[in-house]
Design an enzyme around this catalytic site. Structure first.
Site, PDB file in Angstrom:
ATOM      1  N   GLY A  46       0.829  -1.201   0.000  1.00 50.81           N
ATOM      2  CA  GLY A  46       0.000   0.000   0.000  1.00 50.81           C
ATOM      3  C   GLY A  46       0.866   1.254   0.000  1.00 50.81           C
ATOM      4  O   GLY A  46       1.724   1.416   0.866  1.00 50.81           O
ATOM      5  N   LEU A  73       0.897   1.080   7.236  1.00 49.35           N
ATOM      6  CA  LEU A  73       1.163   1.611   5.894  1.00 49.35           C
ATOM      7  C   LEU A  73       2.542   2.243   5.745  1.00 49.35           C
ATOM      8  O   LEU A  73       2.696   3.270   5.079  1.00 49.35           O
ATOM      9  CB  LEU A  73       0.079   2.619   5.481  1.00 49.35           C
ATOM     10  CG  LEU A  73      -1.230   2.026   4.973  1.00 49.35           C
ATOM     11  CD1 LEU A  73      -2.228   3.154   4.667  1.00 49.35           C
ATOM     12  CD2 LEU A  73      -1.033   1.170   3.728  1.00 49.35           C
ATOM     13  N   CYS A 129      -7.800  -0.054   5.281  1.00 52.14           N
ATOM     14  CA  CYS A 129      -6.681  -0.364   6.177  1.00 52.14           C
ATOM     15  C   CYS A 129      -7.082  -0.084   7.622  1.00 52.14           C
ATOM     16  O   CYS A 129      -7.450   1.034   7.965  1.00 52.14           O
ATOM     17  CB  CYS A 129      -5.442   0.445   5.837  1.00 52.14           C
ATOM     18  SG  CYS A 129      -4.077   0.042   6.953  1.00 52.14           S
ATOM     19  N   LYS A 164     -10.627  -2.194  -2.633  1.00 46.83           N
ATOM     20  CA  LYS A 164     -10.432  -3.254  -1.631  1.00 46.83           C
ATOM     21  C   LYS A 164     -11.272  -2.961  -0.398  1.00 46.83           C
ATOM     22  O   LYS A 164     -11.137  -1.904   0.225  1.00 46.83           O
ATOM     23  CB  LYS A 164      -8.947  -3.351  -1.267  1.00 46.83           C
ATOM     24  CG  LYS A 164      -8.611  -4.484  -0.299  1.00 46.83           C
ATOM     25  CD  LYS A 164      -7.107  -4.692  -0.222  1.00 46.83           C
ATOM     26  CE  LYS A 164      -6.721  -5.725   0.812  1.00 46.83           C
ATOM     27  NZ  LYS A 164      -5.273  -5.960   0.830  1.00 46.83           N
ATOM     28  N   ILE A 190     -11.395 -10.197   1.387  1.00 46.18           N
ATOM     29  CA  ILE A 190     -11.567  -9.228   2.461  1.00 46.18           C
ATOM     30  C   ILE A 190     -10.205  -8.716   2.942  1.00 46.18           C
ATOM     31  O   ILE A 190      -9.226  -9.471   2.935  1.00 46.18           O
ATOM     32  CB  ILE A 190     -12.307  -9.858   3.678  1.00 46.18           C
ATOM     33  CG1 ILE A 190     -11.569 -11.096   4.183  1.00 46.18           C
ATOM     34  CG2 ILE A 190     -13.723 -10.161   3.323  1.00 46.18           C
ATOM     35  CD1 ILE A 190     -12.178 -11.736   5.447  1.00 46.18           C
ATOM     36  N   GLY A 242      -8.283 -13.760   1.882  1.00 46.77           N
ATOM     37  CA  GLY A 242      -8.579 -13.924   3.306  1.00 46.77           C
ATOM     38  C   GLY A 242      -8.311 -15.363   3.703  1.00 46.77           C
ATOM     39  O   GLY A 242      -9.171 -16.222   3.542  1.00 46.77           O
TER      40      GLY A 242
END
Lengths: 303, 256
Positions: A46, A73, A129, A164, A190, A242
């Site tokens: 990310g 992040l 996030c 997402k 997920i 997931g």
């Protein structure tokens, strides 16, 4: 050999297996172990407009059949990604999904606009996030905010846009429908589930951030359920993730409605997990006489 | 090749103290490139995360590594159940090791508790130029003193309760050595307060000091950014990662 190729939003993947964002960095560390060209794609770490240092350690905790993380992040910023990481990835014969995040819809749009001028194949917008105080999950837990950030990013780029989604919501299908209406080309889900562990000897949470995102095999049934619900609620493709840790899991998630799967925590257990999953999917399809992996997408026959 | 993952045979297993085990692992391709201070990332059956364990011995001729670890929780307990002849799943060798200079005339190695094993490969290299200061809770928890002596290092033993060696922390004998001067380098691994004190003494005396850190870790190779450590580089604060930038850091880089 079964045909493992899939097509999502007009982008061809040689197989449907993609290391999930955050697990795989920008691919360099795993390239020591296997060629990235074996993978269908890569969802990169990310990345935000500016460098982020991330959260204090500990950022990692073990849980039964899974783990928690609160990296926060940490990333070098989009300019560094575009200059120093993306060119390398674009030579590797796999689909590059640039995962982006931001504290505001405007910041997300600015990052997307910078990527729009590159040869990146897809953008995966992280609105989920759980480890950052501003933005992040806040966008992903309210329909109006999810819609707003998706609209702003949509306006900033013509690249295929995957949004997402967070599972930490009352109804993930409502969020999915909101981002579809706002112009998303696909959804991925997920993201991690918010969790917490406490060291009972010290009374302190194990994570310095107190809470973090839970992933690993323990969350897999939740992923299957949510992918199935979302795939039935929207008309755009779903990328499932997931707790996927085997070829059978990947097949199961695709039967639930995923057009491709991302692999996360399983890579920490076995760095070759994505490659093994591809082989296991092929073996299973061959054993069933199914010619193409596309033929299993969404084929679950619910009672 | 920088690192690899595979299943390797445990060629010997010893219990060397309560809850502390020593494995010799036959892994020629790993042993041939392993450096002192690096670690191995071991899969514990039934657990999502691997367990990072420092390398306590490198025998390039035999093609073996030695690891010495303590049962700290369920994962290490699972690893300790493995026996001689069993396969152990390792991702190795990982991380940035110690800076070794064989021109050094006098080095001090300092280990606290289960932080002593990574000092052993250094003792093998430095031999009689090394002084090994070890600290343990008590006599029963004391490990590897014969190994350090066999490597030629002078050994100084401390215990928290005085049941063996000097009654007190490793910093006391180290301060005395530092006062005497002439130390080219200090290498240390152990609890954070110990490392902090040693780093402070080295800074005051202007001695080159490297420390080996530990942190909860996921990937082990620098991809997931889980094992953050606050450091200073070029006067800027920077979250380094214990698995890739470390586990060995120059002490002056670390922000405590």
């Amino acid at each position: 050999m079964a045909d493992l190729s899939v097509n999502i939003c007009g982008v061809d993947f040689k197989n449907p297996v993609i290391p999930a964002s955050g697990v795989f960095g920008y691919g360099r560390e795993y390239e020591e172990l296997f060629p990235l060209s074996k993978l269908g794609g890569i969802a990169t770490k990310g990345t935000t407009l500016h460098l982020r240092t991330g959260n204090l350690a500990p950022r990692i905790a073990e849980t039964p059949a899974g783990m928690l993380n609160s990296v926060g992040l940490q990333n070098p910023g989009i300019d560094h990604f575009i200059e120093s990481e993306l060119p390398n990835l674009l030579t590797k014969d796999l689909v590059v999904l640039a995962n982006i995040a931001g504290a505001t819809p405007e910041e997300c749009a600015e990052v997307a606009a910078k990527l729009d001028e590159t040869d990146v194949h897809m953008i995966e917008l992280n609105i989920s996030c759980p480890n950052v105080k501003q933005g992040g999950a806040a966008f992903g837990t309210r329909c109006d905010m999810a819609e707003e950030v998706t609209k702003k990013v949509r306006a900033a780029t013509k690249k295929p846009l995957v949004v997402k989604l967070s599972p930490n919501v009352t109804s993930i299908t409502e969020i999915a429908k909101a981002v579809e209406a706002a112009g998303a080309d696909a959804v991925s889900l997920i993201n991690t589930l918010l969790g917490m562990r406490i060291d009972i000897n010290t009374g302190r949470p194990i994570l310095r951030n107190n809470v973090g995102g839970m992933s690993g095999p323990a969350v897999f049934p939740i992923a299957v359920r949510m992918v199935w619900q979302v795939a039935n609620a929207v008309g755009i493709p779903v990328i499932g993730m997931g707790g996927v840790s085997s070829g059978r899991d990947a097949i199961e998630l695709m039967m639930a409605g995923a057009s491709a799967v991302q692999v996360g925590a399983a890579i920490f257990t076995d760095p070759y997990a994505p490659v093994k999953i591809i082989d296991e999917m092929n073996d299973w399809l061959d054993s069933k006489g199914i010619a193409s992996v596309k033929d299993i997408i969404g084929t679950v026959k619910p009672w | 090749m920088k690192y690899t993952q595979g299943n390797y045979i445990i060629s010997s297993k010893q219990a060397i103290a309560r809850q502390i085990y020593s494995f010799e692992i036959s892994c020629p391709e790993v042993a041939s490139i392993a450096q002192p201070g690096q670690f191995v990332h071991i899969r514990a059956n039934g657990f999502t995360l691997r367990r990072p364990i420092s390398i306590g011995g490198i025998d390039k001729e035999k093609g073996t590594l030695r690891i010495i670890f303590e049962i700290r929780g369920e994962g290490t307990e699972q690893i300790a159940r493995l026996n001689q002849g069993d396969l152990i799943d390792m991702l190795a060798p990982l991380g940035h090791g110690f800076t070794v200079d064989t021109n050094y005339k006098k080095v001090v190695l300092i280990g606290g508790g289960i932080g002593t094993p990574p000092m052993l490969p250094l003792a093998k290299i430095y031999g009689s130029t090394a002084t090994m200061i070890s600290g343990f809770r008590n006599a029963a928890a004391t490990i590897l003193q014969d190994d350090f002596a066999a490597a030629g290092a002078k050994t100084i033993l401390c215990t928290d309760d005085g049941s063996a060696g000097i009654h007190g922390f490793v910093t006391e004998p180290f301060k005395e050595l530092a006062e005497q001067g002439g130390i080219d380098a200090v290498y240390a691994c152990g609890p954070m307060p110990m490392l902090k004190n040693i780093a402070a003494i080295c800074k005051e005396k202007g001695i080159f000091c490297q420390i080996s850190l530990e942190e909860r870790m996921a990937c082990g190779i620098g991809a997931c950014l889980g094992c953050a450590c606050r450091t200073k580089r070029n006067d800027e604060e920077y979250f380094a990662h214990v698995c890739k930038d470390g586990p060995v850091f120059n002490a002056e880089e670390v922000l405590w």
